[in-house]
Design an enzyme around this catalytic site. Structure first.
Site, PDB file in Angstrom:
ATOM      1  N   ASP A 154       7.706   2.907   7.784  1.00 24.99           N
ATOM      2  CA  ASP A 154       8.426   2.580   9.017  1.00 24.99           C
ATOM      3  C   ASP A 154       7.494   1.793   9.962  1.00 24.99           C
ATOM      4  OD1 ASP A 154       6.766   4.816   9.396  1.00 24.99           O
ATOM      5  OD2 ASP A 154       8.074   5.739  10.900  1.00 24.99           O
ATOM      6  N   HIS A 168      -3.548   8.025  10.437  1.00 25.62           N
ATOM      7  CA  HIS A 168      -2.603   8.868   9.685  1.00 25.62           C
ATOM      8  C   HIS A 168      -2.196   8.207   8.357  1.00 25.62           C
ATOM      9  CE1 HIS A 168      -2.019  11.586  13.061  1.00 25.62           C
ATOM     10  NE2 HIS A 168      -1.619  10.602  13.844  1.00 25.62           N
TER      11      HIS A 168
HETATM   12  C1  BDR Z   1       3.174   9.687  11.433  1.00 25.44           C
HETATM   13  O1  BDR Z   1       4.243   9.420  12.346  1.00 25.44           O
HETATM   14  C2  BDR Z   1       4.320   8.044  12.631  1.00 25.44           C
HETATM   15  O2  BDR Z   1       4.398   7.845  13.999  1.00 25.44           O
HETATM   16  C3  BDR Z   1       3.083   7.416  12.055  1.00 25.44           C
HETATM   17  O3  BDR Z   1       3.338   6.109  11.577  1.00 25.44           O
HETATM   18  C4  BDR Z   1       2.689   8.343  10.939  1.00 25.44           C
HETATM   19  O4  BDR Z   1       3.371   8.010   9.746  1.00 25.44           O
HETATM   20  C5  BDR Z   1       2.125  10.524  12.135  1.00 25.44           C
HETATM   21  O5  BDR Z   1       2.661  11.737  12.556  1.00 25.44           O
HETATM   22 CA    CA Z   2       4.442   5.826   9.436  1.00 21.35          CA
END
Ligand code: BDR
Ligand code: CA
Length: 314
Positions: free
Chosen positions: A11, A241
């Site tokens: 995303d 992340h």
């Molecule tokens: C996850 O949530 C999204 O905002 C980031 O892209 C990552 O995949 C972190 O909690």
């Molecule tokens: Ca993500």
């Protein structure tokens, strides 16, 4: 050297963009496609942004448009306050030229599983909706591929949406529950480890110095995301992340795991919480509990510094 085939479900999204360009730049990986989902942005934005990332990298990687709403629950607003109105921080919407693949993300995932079998690892870094729909399309999907390495969840630590839930799981808990219960080889790269993998603004500057094209774009895209961390955590940088899930595929020894059945809470204030359960009827999954965060960060920086050079060599 045979390269590991991965399909990234995404995303994008700032840290998604970091992860995708890092994957493109890693010579050990063959990214067979991107599939898109809502979460940080709407799905139409995710598809457009993913197509832009592919074009920037000078690659011909298919991008398949995915689910526009969660598997069961009502849709939430995208996280524009973290990733920007168009998903690329302060930058305007890109205008990629190459069209998306005509297949749905779920269909594309099933086709890639048929084509590549156990050589393929799915790497979801957004809500797990497309994987849930793919499991619906092919009842044997979980037995075909090499495994799933996902960014999501917070098994032993608090969430980042609230005290319980991490964003990717919170955005579609029912889909996540299907994925965790499906019986394939699942590795969860959750907040348990990703919150330890930190990249500073100076690191992003270093990447831009090494690779002014793609690295410069990533530095610019990240500025808005870093402001979120500055405001909410007084940290001049961000967590890596989504890159962490990709690195868990290329460098598995940098992560250690526990193995247990993990279920997703589907109602109440704990909605989206990922919990270990004592239930022998459920399949076990692995969830990362520790990582060598400095090596992971340094690898991230070094790989992205090489992106422009790799573009020339391609
Ligand atoms: C996850 O949530 C999204 O905002 C980031 O892209 C990552 O995949 C972190 O909690
Ligand atoms: Ca993500």
């Amino acid at each position: 050297m045979s390269r590991q085939k991965i399909l990234i479900d995404t995303d994008p999204g700032v840290d998604d963009a970091l992860a995708i360009h890092m994957a493109f730049a890693d010579p050990r990986l063959d990214v067979v496609g991107l599939t898109t989902v809502f979460g940080n942005v709407h799905t139409y934005q995710a598809t457009r942004n993913a197509r832009h990332l592919v074009e920037m990298a000078g690659l011909v990687v298919p991008v398949a448009h995915g689910a526009e709403k969660p598997y069961q629950q009502a849709q939430r607003d995208p996280a524009h306050f973290i990733h920007g109105a168009e998903g690329f921080g302060d930058l305007p919407a890109p205008d990629p030229q190459r069209p998306a693949d005509p297949r749905s993300a779920a269909r594309f995932i099933c086709d890639m599983a048929d084509e590549h079998g156990e050589d393929l690892i799915l790497c979801p870094i957004g809500p797990l909706t497309n994987l849930a729909h793919a499991l619906d399309l092919d009842a044997n999907l979980q037995n075909k591929i090499g495994g799933v390495v996902l960014m999501g969840g917070a098994v032993t630590v608090p969430g980042n949406v609230n005290a319980f839930a991490e964003a990717n799981i919170h955005n579609d808990p029912h889909a996540a529950e299907m994925v965790f219960a499906a019986g394939w080889d699942v590795r969860i790269i959750g907040l348990d480890v990703t919150e330890q993998i930190l990249c500073t603004s100076q690191h992003l500057e270093d990447i831009a110095l090494g690779a002014p094209g793609i690295g410069g774009f990533l530095r610019d895209v990240s500025a808005f995301y870093v402001r979120f961390y500055q405001d909410s955590r007084s940290f001049d940088g961000c967590c890596l992340h989504d890159p962490a899930a990709v690195i868990a595929i290329t460098d598995p020894d940098w992560f250690s795991y526990e193995t247990a059945p993990v279920k997703v809470v589907l109602d109440g204030e704990g909605l989206g919480d990922t919990q270990i359960v004592d239930d022998s009827s459920r399949p076990h999954v692995r969830f990362a509990t520790a990582c060598r965060h400095e090596e992971i960060r340094d690898h991230f920086i070094a790989t992205l510094k090489s992106t422009d050079q790799r573009l020339v060599e391609r």
